[in-house]
Design a protein around this motif. Structure first.
Motif, PDB file in Angstrom:
ATOM      1  N   UNK A  66       5.434 -12.272  14.232  1.00 33.43           N
ATOM      2  CA  UNK A  66       4.540 -11.837  15.300  1.00 33.43           C
ATOM      3  C   UNK A  66       4.887 -10.414  15.696  1.00 33.43           C
ATOM      4  N   UNK A  67       3.904  -9.729  16.244  1.00 28.66           N
ATOM      5  CA  UNK A  67       4.142  -8.413  16.845  1.00 28.66           C
ATOM      6  C   UNK A  67       3.465  -8.376  18.207  1.00 28.66           C
ATOM      7  N   UNK A  68       3.892  -7.435  19.027  1.00 34.06           N
ATOM      8  CA  UNK A  68       3.301  -7.246  20.350  1.00 34.06           C
ATOM      9  C   UNK A  68       3.203  -5.751  20.614  1.00 34.06           C
ATOM     10  N   UNK A  69       2.011  -5.290  20.973  1.00 36.25           N
ATOM     11  CA  UNK A  69       1.857  -3.862  21.228  1.00 36.25           C
ATOM     12  C   UNK A  69       2.115  -3.508  22.684  1.00 36.25           C
ATOM     13  N   UNK A  70       2.182  -4.532  23.564  1.00 35.20           N
ATOM     14  CA  UNK A  70       2.518  -4.296  24.967  1.00 35.20           C
ATOM     15  C   UNK A  70       2.524  -5.636  25.694  1.00 35.20           C
ATOM     16  N   UNK A  71       2.760  -5.609  26.986  1.00 35.31           N
ATOM     17  CA  UNK A  71       2.820  -6.826  27.796  1.00 35.31           C
ATOM     18  C   UNK A  71       1.510  -7.613  27.679  1.00 35.31           C
ATOM     19  N   UNK A  72       1.635  -8.930  27.473  1.00 34.72           N
ATOM     20  CA  UNK A  72       0.517  -9.864  27.368  1.00 34.72           C
ATOM     21  C   UNK A  72      -0.309  -9.707  26.091  1.00 34.72           C
ATOM     22  N   UNK A  73       0.120  -8.852  25.152  1.00 35.87           N
ATOM     23  CA  UNK A  73      -0.594  -8.680  23.889  1.00 35.87           C
ATOM     24  C   UNK A  73       0.321  -9.100  22.745  1.00 35.87           C
ATOM     25  N   UNK A  74      -0.044 -10.178  22.050  1.00 35.92           N
ATOM     26  CA  UNK A  74       0.708 -10.618  20.882  1.00 35.92           C
ATOM     27  C   UNK A  74      -0.259 -10.807  19.717  1.00 35.92           C
ATOM     28  N   UNK A  75       0.197 -10.502  18.513  1.00 37.33           N
ATOM     29  CA  UNK A  75      -0.635 -10.619  17.323  1.00 37.33           C
ATOM     30  C   UNK A  75       0.140 -11.315  16.212  1.00 37.33           C
ATOM     31  N   UNK A  76      -0.555 -12.145  15.462  1.00 39.01           N
ATOM     32  CA  UNK A  76       0.064 -12.852  14.352  1.00 39.01           C
ATOM     33  C   UNK A  76       0.413 -11.903  13.218  1.00 39.01           C
ATOM     34  N   UNK A  77       1.528 -12.185  12.556  1.00 40.24           N
ATOM     35  CA  UNK A  77       1.919 -11.430  11.375  1.00 40.24           C
ATOM     36  C   UNK A  77       1.539 -12.194  10.117  1.00 40.24           C
ATOM     37  N   UNK A  78       2.400 -12.123   9.098  1.00 42.56           N
ATOM     38  CA  UNK A  78       2.104 -12.777   7.829  1.00 42.56           C
ATOM     39  C   UNK A  78       2.489 -14.254   7.820  1.00 42.56           C
ATOM     40  N   UNK A  79       3.513 -14.634   8.622  1.00 44.62           N
ATOM     41  CA  UNK A  79       3.991 -16.025   8.621  1.00 44.62           C
ATOM     42  C   UNK A  79       4.119 -16.538  10.060  1.00 44.62           C
ATOM     43  N   UNK A  80       3.011 -16.624  10.798  1.00 51.97           N
ATOM     44  CA  UNK A  80       3.092 -17.041  12.209  1.00 51.97           C
ATOM     45  C   UNK A  80       3.150 -18.546  12.397  1.00 51.97           C
ATOM     46  N   UNK A  81       2.766 -19.317  11.361  1.00 50.47           N
ATOM     47  CA  UNK A  81       2.664 -20.762  11.518  1.00 50.47           C
ATOM     48  C   UNK A  81       4.026 -21.372  11.832  1.00 50.47           C
ATOM     49  N   UNK A  82       4.042 -22.199  12.871  1.00 48.24           N
ATOM     50  CA  UNK A  82       5.277 -22.867  13.253  1.00 48.24           C
ATOM     51  C   UNK A  82       6.075 -22.127  14.297  1.00 48.24           C
ATOM     52  N   UNK A  83       5.525 -21.039  14.857  1.00 43.12           N
ATOM     53  CA  UNK A  83       6.247 -20.238  15.851  1.00 43.12           C
ATOM     54  C   UNK A  83       5.377 -19.974  17.069  1.00 43.12           C
ATOM     55  N   UNK A  84       6.048 -19.698  18.147  1.00 42.49           N
ATOM     56  CA  UNK A  84       5.409 -19.346  19.414  1.00 42.49           C
ATOM     57  C   UNK A  84       6.139 -18.146  20.005  1.00 42.49           C
ATOM     58  N   UNK A  85       5.409 -17.186  20.567  1.00 37.40           N
ATOM     59  CA  UNK A  85       5.999 -16.016  21.218  1.00 37.40           C
ATOM     60  C   UNK A  85       5.304 -15.766  22.546  1.00 37.40           C
ATOM     61  N   UNK A  86       5.925 -14.958  23.397  1.00 37.47           N
ATOM     62  CA  UNK A  86       5.297 -14.521  24.642  1.00 37.47           C
ATOM     63  C   UNK A  86       5.822 -13.128  24.973  1.00 37.47           C
ATOM     64  N   UNK A  87       5.043 -12.383  25.715  1.00 34.24           N
ATOM     65  CA  UNK A  87       5.441 -11.028  26.140  1.00 34.24           C
ATOM     66  C   UNK A  87       5.017 -10.854  27.600  1.00 34.24           C
TER      67      UNK A  87
END
Length: 233
Positions: A66-87
């Motif tokens: 996952x990547x995040x460009x700023x607070x409250x913005x998260x984007x899936x990468x190449x292998x996001x399945x099975x993970x959770x993120x927060x910003x």
């Protein structure tokens, strides 16, 4: 955008000392049984907008989760399945398995990184295989970095070569210090077109040909002891 691979080199300078960390990842090592709750914490104190989570499996390069460009913005990468993120805060970007239950497929090496802004970082990075791994898959690396290992005296000139045969327009140089994520030194978006990264000082680059992007240390210093990565995309 085409995906690129990453080569690596370890550069050691005699008399190396510690460096102050800007990105902190907790825990550094973790062994947990399947089904256990697990959260990996990543924080940064350098007020950077973009943050990233990668995983590195045996014989493969870093893959963006996952990547995040700023607070409250998260984007899936190449292998996001099975993970959770927060910003929820600019300084924090935790990663956890979905349903808070770790499985054997989560066994891996995890790296967190940050940058001033999101600028098209490569998503696939090559790495050497781990001989202790139960499963080994090797990639045909199309990014070549030489030398692979180098020890120099302080004050010596150092040339790190990077070439790629995929006709990629963008090429990148990173360094990774102990306890830190990847930090961008310089990058190039085409021949004779270069930009500085987060820590460009003490380094110079050139891009006379599309397939080559050398990194030069005119007079190597102790604080330049690091692991260096070259990538393309």
């Amino acid at each position: 955008m085409a995906f690129g691979l990453l080569g690596w080199v370890v550069l050691c300078l005699l008399g190396a000392g510690p460096m102050e960390a800007g990105v902190t990842q907790i825990p550094r090592h973790l062994i947990a049984g399947t089904g256990r709750q697990m959260t990996l914490l990543c924080s940064q104190d350098v007020n950077r907008d973009a943050m990233y989570w990668y995983r590195q499996d045996p014989g493969l390069g870093l893959k963006l989760i996952y990547s995040s460009r700023n607070v409250q913005f998260t984007e899936e990468g190449d292998v996001p399945d099975g993970y959770w993120v927060s910003r929820k805060e600019k300084s924090n970007f935790p990663l956890a398995p979905t349903l808070e239950s770790a499985g054997t497929n989560h066994t891996s090496r995890y790296l967190c990184a940050s940058s001033l802004e999101r600028r098209g970082h490569p998503r696939h990075l090559s790495e050497t295989p781990s001989p202790a791994s139960p499963t080994l898959r090797l990639l045909n690396s199309q990014v070549t970095q030489t030398p692979r290992h180098l020890i120099k005296k302080v004050g010596a000139k150092v040339l790190l070569k990077c070439s790629q045969n995929m006709d990629h327009e963008r090429m990148f140089w990173y360094r990774q210090d102990p306890g830190l994520g990847l930090r961008l030194l310089h990058w190039s978006y085409n021949i004779d077109s270069m930009e500085t990264g987060d820590i460009p000082y003490g380094y110079s680059v050139s891009r006379k040909k599309k397939d080559a992007f050398p990194l030069i240390l005119e007079s190597a210093r102790i604080n330049q002891t690091s692991v260096y990565f070259c990538a393309s995309s």
